[in-house]
Design a protein around this motif. Sequence first.
Motif, PDB file in Angstrom:
ATOM      1  N   ARG A 133       0.840  -1.211   0.064  1.00 26.93           N
ATOM      2  CA  ARG A 133      -0.062  -0.029  -0.136  1.00 26.93           C
ATOM      3  C   ARG A 133       0.864   1.334  -0.017  1.00 26.93           C
ATOM      4  N   PRO A 134       0.340   2.392  -0.367  1.00 21.33           N
ATOM      5  CA  PRO A 134       1.031   3.641  -0.348  1.00 21.33           C
ATOM      6  C   PRO A 134       1.700   4.071   1.123  1.00 21.33           C
ATOM      7  N   ASP A 135       0.964   3.569   2.196  1.00 20.08           N
ATOM      8  CA  ASP A 135       1.671   3.757   3.467  1.00 20.08           C
ATOM      9  C   ASP A 135       2.718   3.059   3.843  1.00 20.08           C
ATOM     10  N   GLY A 136       3.058   1.956   2.985  1.00 29.32           N
ATOM     11  CA  GLY A 136       4.428   1.100   3.341  1.00 29.32           C
ATOM     12  C   GLY A 136       3.627  -0.110   3.914  1.00 29.32           C
ATOM     13  N   THR A 137       2.512  -0.480   4.040  1.00 37.11           N
ATOM     14  CA  THR A 137       1.961  -1.751   4.699  1.00 37.11           C
ATOM     15  C   THR A 137       1.964  -2.759   3.629  1.00 37.11           C
ATOM     16  N   SER A 145     -10.222  -8.991  -7.700  1.00 39.60           N
ATOM     17  CA  SER A 145     -10.025  -7.561  -8.032  1.00 39.60           C
ATOM     18  C   SER A 145     -10.770  -6.831  -6.908  1.00 39.60           C
ATOM     19  N   ALA A 146     -11.827  -6.994  -6.473  1.00 39.51           N
ATOM     20  CA  ALA A 146     -12.361  -6.575  -5.408  1.00 39.51           C
ATOM     21  C   ALA A 146     -11.750  -6.180  -4.008  1.00 39.51           C
ATOM     22  N   VAL A 147     -11.229  -7.291  -3.636  1.00 40.67           N
ATOM     23  CA  VAL A 147     -10.301  -7.121  -2.360  1.00 40.67           C
ATOM     24  C   VAL A 147      -9.084  -6.223  -2.652  1.00 40.67           C
ATOM     25  N   ARG A 148      -8.485  -6.290  -3.907  1.00 45.98           N
ATOM     26  CA  ARG A 148      -7.288  -5.638  -4.019  1.00 45.98           C
ATOM     27  C   ARG A 148      -7.677  -4.294  -4.218  1.00 45.98           C
ATOM     28  N   THR A 149      -8.859  -3.909  -4.837  1.00 48.78           N
ATOM     29  CA  THR A 149      -9.152  -2.456  -5.225  1.00 48.78           C
ATOM     30  C   THR A 149      -9.468  -1.744  -3.796  1.00 48.78           C
ATOM     31  N   LEU A 150     -10.177  -2.361  -2.956  1.00 48.26           N
ATOM     32  CA  LEU A 150     -10.764  -1.959  -1.737  1.00 48.26           C
ATOM     33  C   LEU A 150      -9.788  -1.819  -0.829  1.00 48.26           C
ATOM     34  N   ALA A 151      -8.833  -2.485  -0.737  1.00 51.49           N
ATOM     35  CA  ALA A 151      -7.726  -2.501   0.162  1.00 51.49           C
ATOM     36  C   ALA A 151      -6.566  -1.743  -0.105  1.00 51.49           C
ATOM     37  N   ASP A 167      -5.716   1.669  -1.447  1.00 49.87           N
ATOM     38  CA  ASP A 167      -5.199   2.740  -0.686  1.00 49.87           C
ATOM     39  C   ASP A 167      -6.254   3.538   0.400  1.00 49.87           C
ATOM     40  N   SER A 168      -6.992   2.224   0.839  1.00 46.60           N
ATOM     41  CA  SER A 168      -7.671   2.783   2.142  1.00 46.60           C
ATOM     42  C   SER A 168      -7.151   2.558   3.339  1.00 46.60           C
ATOM     43  N   PRO A 169      -7.783   3.662   4.377  1.00 49.14           N
ATOM     44  CA  PRO A 169      -6.874   3.442   5.722  1.00 49.14           C
ATOM     45  C   PRO A 169      -7.585   2.313   6.424  1.00 49.14           C
ATOM     46  N   ASP A 170      -8.703   1.721   5.949  1.00 48.71           N
ATOM     47  CA  ASP A 170      -9.457   0.776   6.549  1.00 48.71           C
ATOM     48  C   ASP A 170      -8.524  -0.435   7.014  1.00 48.71           C
ATOM     49  N   GLY A 171      -8.927  -1.188   8.112  1.00 49.15           N
ATOM     50  CA  GLY A 171      -8.081  -2.312   8.523  1.00 49.15           C
ATOM     51  C   GLY A 171      -8.682  -3.704   7.653  1.00 49.15           C
ATOM     52  N   PRO A 172      -8.223  -4.795   7.860  1.00 46.57           N
ATOM     53  CA  PRO A 172      -8.564  -6.077   7.254  1.00 46.57           C
ATOM     54  C   PRO A 172     -10.268  -6.175   7.281  1.00 46.57           C
ATOM     55  N   ALA A 173     -10.571  -6.082   8.438  1.00 46.78           N
ATOM     56  CA  ALA A 173     -12.046  -6.381   9.049  1.00 46.78           C
ATOM     57  C   ALA A 173     -12.978  -5.683   8.052  1.00 46.78           C
ATOM     58  N   LEU A 185      -8.960 -14.628   3.849  1.00 48.14           N
ATOM     59  CA  LEU A 185      -8.224 -13.832   4.711  1.00 48.14           C
ATOM     60  C   LEU A 185      -7.441 -12.727   4.468  1.00 48.14           C
ATOM     61  N   VAL A 186      -7.688 -11.619   4.869  1.00 51.83           N
ATOM     62  CA  VAL A 186      -7.034 -10.308   4.661  1.00 51.83           C
ATOM     63  C   VAL A 186      -5.973 -10.154   5.664  1.00 51.83           C
ATOM     64  N   ALA A 187      -4.684  -9.570   5.485  1.00 48.25           N
ATOM     65  CA  ALA A 187      -3.917  -9.503   6.469  1.00 48.25           C
ATOM     66  C   ALA A 187      -2.922  -7.975   6.156  1.00 48.25           C
ATOM     67  N   HIS A 188      -2.713  -7.128   6.924  1.00 47.66           N
ATOM     68  CA  HIS A 188      -1.882  -6.148   7.017  1.00 47.66           C
ATOM     69  C   HIS A 188      -0.371  -6.656   7.654  1.00 47.66           C
TER      70      HIS A 188
END
Length: 427
Positions: free
Chosen positions: A233-237, A261-267, A269-275, A297-300
């Motif tokens: 992500r742009p924030d380095g995560t 594609s949906a997961v990748r797009t939504l995750a 540049d959003s500040p949201d966490g995985p949940a 499973l989505v992880a940061h």
Amino acid sequence: MSSDDGTGDVERYRYLAEVTESLTQSLDTGTTADQLARLVVPVLADWATVTLLAGDGAPGRSARAHRDPRRLDDVDTYLAGRVTAPRDQAALASALASGEPVQLERIEADLGPESLPQGPVRAAWERLDPRSSLFVPLQARGSGFGVLSLVRCGDRPPAGPADVALAVEVARRGALALDNARLYGRQLRAAETLQHSLLTPPPQPPGLEVAVRYRPAVSQHLVGGDWYDAFPRPDGTTVLVIGDVAGHGVEAAAAMAQLRSAVRTLAYDSPDGPARTLDRVDRVLAGLHVGTLATALVAHLAPAPGGSGRLLRWSSAGHLPPLVLGADDAVRLLETPPERLLGTDEPGLRRDHEAAIAPGETLVLVTDGLVEVGRQGIDEGLAAAAEALSGLSGLAADALCDRLLTRALPGRTDDDVAVLAVRVLPG
């Protein structure tokens, strides 16, 4: 197979029922062609070949059978060594063009040197002793794509009208089975192509070593919707994703493509966490009426605040828990209370969970094909996966993935498998 008292009709119907049942046992083109060749020998011929055309109209793959298995080598020698067979080629072309059977009631004993070169090919031809042949086109859904060739040898008379009619009916059923197999094969190739095009090489962020593996199921028709993803992500995560869409084949692969594609797009540049990301994906699936049911499973993975190593934050939509291989070879399972799958209408909040990943430790995410080997339970399978990981802490992520698959899956499996491993580098 003919009789004036009706016995011949009974035998004919029984034979055709056997043909239909046998040809519907497989959706593999080669297997179906082999089966068709075997079914017509010796009922309709002493020797038979099934020739399927390639996409450009040229002869493609073929199958053959002989009533005497000892003569198969002769059939192979002749088919591979003949230079040209003018009458055969003309008859085959005529059958394809007209859609009608073409019969050669008499085959010359010597086709000439242009067709039968001296040596093994001519000797094989003489031992086969062909006397007549029947070419029946293979057509289905308005398209001709092959020919069933029936050859009678020795003193056996040419096929009569009843046998020709029976051969046409057998070819019709065989063509339908072959066309189903061809269409299914195209679907599977499309699914595999789509799936592999989406399973891209992972990034290698500073301080991390990322490796991925995908192993298809042993049976092609079980190609499914397992996928992995990893991107910064742009924030380095570093975002890590692994999931499994319900179902198999083209539909599952297409659904996987949409979901990935949906997961990748939504995750991204959003500040949201995985949940929160999984909640948004659920709304997208419902709002667009995608109708997909999947685990994910989505992880940061981000630098740990004020220290070394990484902070893992994740949320699971019914997926298997992460495994962490410690530098001391101990394996811990990051189990959390189960939460609903993606695509369900059940209410409920998703939660984020956190764990520290120390330098030298490796995070491993897998799909259920790795743990349900031999139809064992999830708990038993996770324990086996942990045991397979133990002792691999000194390996790079790529080598670890390979060794894990070798240990956990000594053979091929009934389900596809995805693995994503991230090693936090020391120092």
